[in-house]
Enzyme design. Structure first.
Site, short mmCIF file in Angstrom:
data_model
loop_
_atom_site.label_atom_id
_atom_site.label_comp_id
_atom_site.label_asym_id
_atom_site.label_seq_id
_atom_site.Cartn_x
_atom_site.Cartn_y
_atom_site.Cartn_z
N HIS A 186 1.33 -11.28 2.29
CA HIS A 186 2.26 -9.74 1.85
C HIS A 186 3.32 -10.22 0.97
O HIS A 186 4.51 -9.43 0.98
CB HIS A 186 2.51 -9.37 3.01
CG HIS A 186 1.15 -8.87 3.97
ND1 HIS A 186 0.17 -7.99 3.50
CD2 HIS A 186 0.76 -9.45 5.08
CE1 HIS A 186 -0.72 -8.15 4.36
NE2 HIS A 186 -0.33 -8.98 5.31
N SER B 99 -2.13 -5.38 8.92
CA SER B 99 -2.67 -6.50 8.01
C SER B 99 -4.30 -6.60 7.80
O SER B 99 -4.89 -5.61 7.52
CB SER B 99 -2.09 -7.88 8.21
OG SER B 99 -2.46 -8.74 7.31
#
Length: 298
Positions: A188, A85
């Site tokens: 996300h 991430s």
């Protein structure tokens, strides 16, 4: 073959930077980067409480700065880089595609825009441990959730509204354990769409180089060879699932033998111990871990 990996949001804990400030130059580096991100990174990494560093706008710059500073302290030359991430921004800087200042400037915009997007609707994330992957994914879909992180080693993270997550908890997949995550929103997932446009605009001011060290993408685990492609992947990553399982699969294909997880380490080496059996790992948590890491790679 050595891979350096940088952890993502949730890895931070109160005071985790305190022992590192004794290393020569460490505090100076963080002070300079504090100017870049408009935050007192030293204070947030030493005296701030858990709720303060849970704030997305704080956590993301703090994590990337910590990873970069610990990599500098380690002084290793990796064969491969990856980050989970927001950790992918640290990996991008270590690859030479971005300068640390460019990476942190983009992370500042990413963090602020994601925090703003998370405030629109009450959303969250839940880790799903165990179960049959196909069944877990089917259950996530049936509840209208998104598999935001497919981490491998029997771990998938679902993201969506709090109502959807509550229903998911009441009817979990068979043989799976659910753990609500202490994050500010459903990262996300489509809930982060407003942040994509903002980050894309911010990224227009950055001219990336091509990575000088092989760099894996969260999108599909593939090696990123061009700077422009990297930027586009980093922008889209905000609302697309993190495929850490694919990153680990590529590590296995390439023959990775050693993984060092940058500060604050532990999460990704934990996944590697289950998903990349046989490789040697060190997680940088305290300065003393630097010696263990150097011993492993000399």
């Amino acid at each position: 073959m050595l891979v350096l990996v940088a952890p993502g949001q949730g890895a931070q804990t109160p005071g985790f930077l305190s022992p590192w400030l004794e290393l020569p130059g460490f505090a100076d580096r963080l002070a300079a980067w504090s100017e870049v991100v408009g935050l007192d990174l030293i204070a947030y990494g030493t005296t701030a409480g858990a709720d303060e560093i849970r704030d997305t706008a704080v956590a993301q710059p703090l994590l990337v700065a910590a990873a970069l500073a610990s990599a500098e302290a380690l002084g290793a030359t990796p064969d491969l880089l990856a980050g989970h991430s927001v950790g992918e921004f640290a990996a991008a800087a270590l690859s030479g595609a971005l300068t640390p200042e460019q990476a942190l400037s983009l992370v500042r915009e990413r963090a602020q825009s994601m925090a703003k997007a998370a405030s629109i609707t009450e959303t969250g994330m839940t880790a799903v441990l165990g179960g049959v992957e196909a069944d877990v994914l089917a259950s996530i879909d049936a509840h209208g959730l998104t598999p935001a992180n497919i981490n491998g080693a029997g771990q998938i993270v679902a993201g969506g509204t709090l109502e959807q997550l509550a229903a998911f908890k009441e009817a979990p997949p068979a043989r799976a354990r659910l753990i609500p995550l202490s994050v500010a929103g459903a990262f996300h997932t489509a809930h982060m769409e407003p942040a994509v446009a903002h980050l894309r605009e911010a990224a227009q001011s950055v001219t990336p180089a091509d990575p000088r060290v092989r760099l894996l993408s969260n999108a599909d685990g593939q090696i990123v060879t061009g700077g422009a492609d990297l930027i586009e992947r980093l922008v889209k990553q905000v609302r697309n699932p993190v495929r850490w399982d694919s990153c680990m699969a590529t590590m296995a294909e390439l023959g990775v033998t050693t993984m060092i997880e940058l500060l604050p380490g532990g999460t990704l080496t934990g996944l590697a111990k289950r998903g990349l059996r046989g490789i040697q790992t060190v997680a940088l948590k305290n300065p003393e871990d630097l010696d263990a890491a150097r011993e492993l790679i000399k």
